[in-house]
Design a protein around this motif. Structure first.
Motif, mmCIF file in Angstrom:
data_model
loop_
_atom_site.group_PDB
_atom_site.id
_atom_site.type_symbol
_atom_site.label_atom_id
_atom_site.label_comp_id
_atom_site.label_asym_id
_atom_site.label_seq_id
_atom_site.Cartn_x
_atom_site.Cartn_y
_atom_site.Cartn_z
ATOM 1 N N ALA A 511 0.852 -1.198 0.000
ATOM 2 C CA ALA A 511 0.000 0.000 0.000
ATOM 3 C C ALA A 511 0.886 1.246 0.000
ATOM 4 O O ALA A 511 2.113 1.160 0.073
ATOM 5 C CB ALA A 511 -0.926 -0.001 1.219
ATOM 6 N N THR A 512 0.258 2.413 -0.079
ATOM 7 C CA THR A 512 0.976 3.695 -0.081
ATOM 8 C C THR A 512 0.837 4.355 1.281
ATOM 9 O O THR A 512 -0.238 4.327 1.895
ATOM 10 C CB THR A 512 0.408 4.613 -1.174
ATOM 11 O OG1 THR A 512 0.565 3.963 -2.439
ATOM 12 C CG2 THR A 512 1.138 5.946 -1.207
ATOM 13 N N GLU A 514 2.580 7.807 3.849
ATOM 14 C CA GLU A 514 3.473 8.963 3.952
ATOM 15 C C GLU A 514 3.929 9.136 5.388
ATOM 16 O O GLU A 514 3.248 8.707 6.331
ATOM 17 C CB GLU A 514 2.748 10.235 3.483
ATOM 18 C CG GLU A 514 2.341 10.192 2.016
ATOM 19 C CD GLU A 514 1.592 11.452 1.591
ATOM 20 O OE1 GLU A 514 1.261 12.274 2.481
ATOM 21 O OE2 GLU A 514 1.341 11.606 0.387
ATOM 22 N N ARG A 535 6.767 10.009 0.550
ATOM 23 C CA ARG A 535 5.682 9.079 0.219
ATOM 24 C C ARG A 535 6.324 7.783 -0.283
ATOM 25 O O ARG A 535 7.214 7.808 -1.143
ATOM 26 C CB ARG A 535 4.790 9.664 -0.865
ATOM 27 C CG ARG A 535 3.608 8.780 -1.263
ATOM 28 C CD ARG A 535 2.831 9.360 -2.431
ATOM 29 N NE ARG A 535 2.474 10.753 -2.189
ATOM 30 C CZ ARG A 535 2.982 11.786 -2.853
ATOM 31 N NH1 ARG A 535 3.869 11.572 -3.823
ATOM 32 N NH2 ARG A 535 2.618 13.019 -2.571
ATOM 33 N N GLU A 537 5.475 3.976 -1.918
ATOM 34 C CA GLU A 537 4.439 3.189 -2.594
ATOM 35 C C GLU A 537 5.084 2.002 -3.308
ATOM 36 O O GLU A 537 6.284 2.013 -3.604
ATOM 37 C CB GLU A 537 3.664 4.061 -3.577
ATOM 38 C CG GLU A 537 4.533 4.799 -4.582
ATOM 39 C CD GLU A 537 3.764 5.891 -5.309
ATOM 40 O OE1 GLU A 537 2.700 5.573 -5.872
ATOM 41 O OE2 GLU A 537 4.241 7.052 -5.299
ATOM 42 N N LYS A 586 9.018 2.532 -4.201
ATOM 43 C CA LYS A 586 9.141 3.847 -4.830
ATOM 44 C C LYS A 586 9.058 4.895 -3.729
ATOM 45 O O LYS A 586 8.075 4.951 -2.977
ATOM 46 C CB LYS A 586 8.026 4.068 -5.855
ATOM 47 C CG LYS A 586 8.096 5.427 -6.554
ATOM 48 C CD LYS A 586 6.962 5.580 -7.555
ATOM 49 C CE LYS A 586 7.019 6.953 -8.235
ATOM 50 N NZ LYS A 586 5.913 7.130 -9.213
ATOM 51 N N CYS A 616 6.737 2.812 6.003
ATOM 52 C CA CYS A 616 6.644 1.414 5.560
ATOM 53 C C CYS A 616 5.878 0.550 6.559
ATOM 54 O O CYS A 616 5.220 -0.424 6.174
ATOM 55 C CB CYS A 616 8.032 0.830 5.318
ATOM 56 S SG CYS A 616 8.824 1.513 3.837
ATOM 57 N N ALA A 619 2.379 0.846 5.501
ATOM 58 C CA ALA A 619 2.071 0.608 4.084
ATOM 59 C C ALA A 619 1.859 -0.871 3.773
ATOM 60 O O ALA A 619 2.250 -1.361 2.711
ATOM 61 C CB ALA A 619 3.200 1.169 3.218
#
Length: 721
Positions: A511-512, A514, A535, A537, A586, A616, A619
């Motif tokens: 998942a993304t 921030e 961010r 992702e 990324k 992370c 995410a």
């Protein structure tokens, strides 16, 4: 006396070893004559472990007058089982040479191991041999090692004979063995001898081509009538032999159809031709341990097996142009190094000469390394003993000492006519274990010693896994790797230990998320200050990492941007779940803050690490594992067992294809379930199965498995703290 029996047994073994040592040290003064290639036979002895190959080799040497007493495998006193590990384990580990003379013919006997972990040595023995003698037990019959030897002979187009050994054993049954042999390999495997048994004892044989009978008497043989009970069976075999001989030659086939029979001379001619063409496999019988029937076996080997001048050299190319060339025996010197032996006295390169001759005046040119070796002493090897000779001719096998630039498989030739022989095909390593020094501080000695052993054994490999840090020792089986470590201790007095390798798991995110990373540190002088907003992702293009600089307005000066990327890359070395490397990420830097005096690169590196850890963790981090593609070749009878086993290993079937010799199964499975598959497959298929593997991708570890791995990693971290 009973109470002293164990002590007397040890005394007997000690006496055997003393006698063997005396023979080895003083050597044997029986010198070899000068032979032509027509009077040389290069014969490898192959078959399953425990069928008496080494004992048979010993009996041949004894009958040739090279030994005063037969050595015994269980006592560690045979000529060809001389390595300390062979003596300890009472099995052959190395292919060993045993040249002998028999009735004006030089026979280079190559005793090959039968245990499957040492099939690299079997490949070397097959490369040295022009023909094969396959040993079959009179009680066990044709087993897996017999099948493998026959397959290798067919693959390499080697003529072969078979000998049913251990005819002196209780329950020995030649007819039952032949029935099983013919069921497996067809009727082209034909007996040329029929054993004569009397009250369970092996007392003689019927010579089928000549339809005569011989009785063993003392050290010789005596003519006797064919026993009435065997006349019918002998006639059946004679007819089968006649048909086989006729099928080997068109002219003989025509005569056989027209007249219904062949003369003795025609049968022998047809048999010899059939053996050399690989379409007939004659079968003899003997009992090596009590030395019964060995002279007749040697006679048959000389008569039926092809001479060295009839053998073809391996494929070769011109070393300068790369074009295919045919190497002929009457050309300039050309040989191939088939095996390397390293002992306390140095390194010996065992060579087979295919063209010309080598003497002490020739400086062999290595066309692989493109370097010339110094002229040196030429030897023949008999077990561990070396005998100096003046020269080696085409078709012969010998050894050179202390070659500097030469490895197994290299070509040595005349520098004015450089050629390269095709590489010898050795089995690929199929199991890897982590190797380390048993004593702290001896790591360098262990790895230096293992690298030397690589010279001897082309089926082992030593590599460092960059991700886990494990040094992996790879080979053909767990016993193989255990023997490698034992040899290391015997030769260098340093000990290595083996362990299961760590699996190179990785982590990624699904998942993304921030996060802000802030590093602020104030000391007496200048401080450290850096803030980044990042961010993170998942990457969908298969790359490990992508960094995007999305800063506008100079909120983070451009000179600090590389520090943010560097800090992120360094942080990715440890994931947020179990500390495995992070991949498929990324990272976008879209905002931040700096201080005109206190901001430094180190501050932005630290800030990036903090942002990475926080984001992370939010995410949807995932633990992923390496998935390998497996090509598994097994006899069709085992397919059900293999599929069931793969399912237990979380494997996925991709397909099955019928092939020569069985079924090829394609599957994918996680490495964590398969790193000892070589041992398990061998056990499931009675060593008939084989496989190759190749990495394909990473996949998510199932939740229940991931939980165990994460807990184990945390426990390891707690112990280190």
């Amino acid at each position: 006396m009973v109470r002293y029996a164990p002590f007397l047994g040890r005394i007997s073994i000690l006496c055997d070893r003393i006698e063997y040592f005396i023979y080895t040290v003083r050597g044997n003064h029986h010198t070899m004559k000068d032979y032509t290639a027509a009077n040389i036979r290069n014969i490898g002895i192959f078959g399953h472990g425990g069928e008496g190959k080494t004992t048979l080799t010993e009996a041949m040497l004894f009958n040739a007058g090279l030994l005063e007493r037969l050595g015994r495998v269980e006592n560690g006193t045979t000529t060809t089982d001389y390595d300390p590990e062979e003596v300890k384990r009472t099995i052959s580990i190395n292919a060993a040479l045993a040249p002998l003379e028999w009735k004006d013919v030089k026979i280079n006997v190559i005793d090959a191991p039968g245990f499957f972990d040492f099939y690299g040595e079997v490949a070397a023995a097959m490369a040295l041999a022009d023909s094969a003698l396959i040993v079959v037990g009179a009680v066990s019959g044709p087993v897996v090692g017999t099948e493998k030897a026959m397959e290798m002979c067919k693959k390499t187009s080697k003529p072969r004979m078979m000998v049913v050994n251990q005819m002196d054993r209780e329950n020995a049954n030649f007819d039952k063995v032949m029935e099983a042999v013919n069921a497996k390999f067809g009727t082209s495997v034909v007996p040329i001898q029929l054993p004569i048994m009397e009250k369970g004892a092996f007392i003689g044989y019927v010579d089928i081509p000549n339809m005569t009978a011989k009785k063993f008497e003392g050290k010789g043989e005596k003519e006797m009538p064919i026993p009435a009970a065997l006349e019918g069976r002998a006639q059946e075999l004679y007819e089968a032999l006649t048909e086989a001989a006729a099928e080997a030659d068109e002219a003989l086939m025509e005569k056989y159809f027209e007249e219904g029979e062949l003369s003795r001379e025609e049968i022998l001619t047809g048999l010899s031709l059939g053996v050399k063409e690989g379409v007939i496999t004659p079968v003899c019988c003997c009992a090596a341990q009590p030395n019964i029937g060995i002279p007749t076996l040697l006679d048959n080997l000389v008569h039926y097996m092809p001479a060295a001048n009839e053998a073809k050299a391996p494929k070769a190319v011109d070393a300068k142009t790369g074009e295919a060339v045919e190497v002929k025996q009457d050309g300039k010197f050309a040989a191939q190094v088939v095996k390397t032996v390293v002992d306390q006295f140095g390194k010996y390169s065992i060579i087979k000469v295919y063209s010309g001759a080598l003497d002490a005046t020739v400086a062999p040119y290595n066309s692989n390394s493109e370097k010339s070796e110094k002229p040196g002493t030429i030897y023949i090897m008999r077990g561990k003993k070396t005998v100096q000779v003046d020269k080696l001719i085409a078709g012969d096998i010998g050894a050179l000492a202390k070659l500097q630039f030469t490895a197994t498989g290299d070509t040595l030739c005349d520098a004015t006519a450089p050629v390269k022989f095709e590489a010898i095909e050795f089995p690929k390593p199929c199991i890897s274990l982590a190797v380390s020094a048993k004593k702290q501080g001896e790591e360098d000695k262990v790895f230096a010693g293992l690298n030397k052993l690589l010279e001897e054994d082309p089926t082992i490999a030593l590599d460092k896994n960059a991700e886990t840090g494990d040094v992996l020792l790879s080979g053909l089986g767990e016993v193989h790797l255990d023997v490698v470590c034992a040899k290391l201790k015997n030769k260098t007095n340093v000990e290595a230990q083996l362990a299961d390798p760590r699996i190179p798991y990785r982590e990624t995110i699904r998942a993304t998320a921030e996060a802000e990373g802030k590093h602020k540190k104030q000391t007496g002088g200048s401080g450290q200050f850096g803030v980044v907003n990042m961010r993170f992702e998942p990457l969908t293009n298969g790359e490990d990492f992508e960094f995007v600089n999305a800063i506008v307005g100079g909120v983070v000066p451009k000179e600090y941007i590389p520090a943010v990327e560097k800090g992120t890359r360094e942080a990715m070395r440890k994931g947020v779940l179990a500390g495995y490397p992070m991949t498929g990420l990324k990272a976008t830097l879209y905002f931040g803050k700096y201080h005109p005096v206190d901001s430094k690169e180190v501050a932005f590196k630290s800030a990036a690490r903090l942002a990475y850890k926080e984001a992370c963790a939010k995410a949807s981090p995932a633990l992923i594992e390496p998935i390998y593609h497996y090509d598994i070749l097994v006899p069709s009878d085992y397919v059900g067992d293999i599929i069931g086993d793969l399912n237990r290993r979380r494997g996925r079937m991709l397909g099955m294809h019928p092939v020569d010799g069985g079924t090829r199964i394609e599957a994918e499975a996680p490495l964590s379930e398969m790193f000892k598959y070589a041992t398990d497959l061998r056990s499931m298929t009675q060593a008939r199965g084989s496989f190759t593997s190749e990495f394909v991708r990473y996949e998510d570890v199932p939740a229940n498995e991931a939980k165990k791995i994460i807990e184990a990693a945390k426990h390891e971290d707690d112990e280190e703290e």
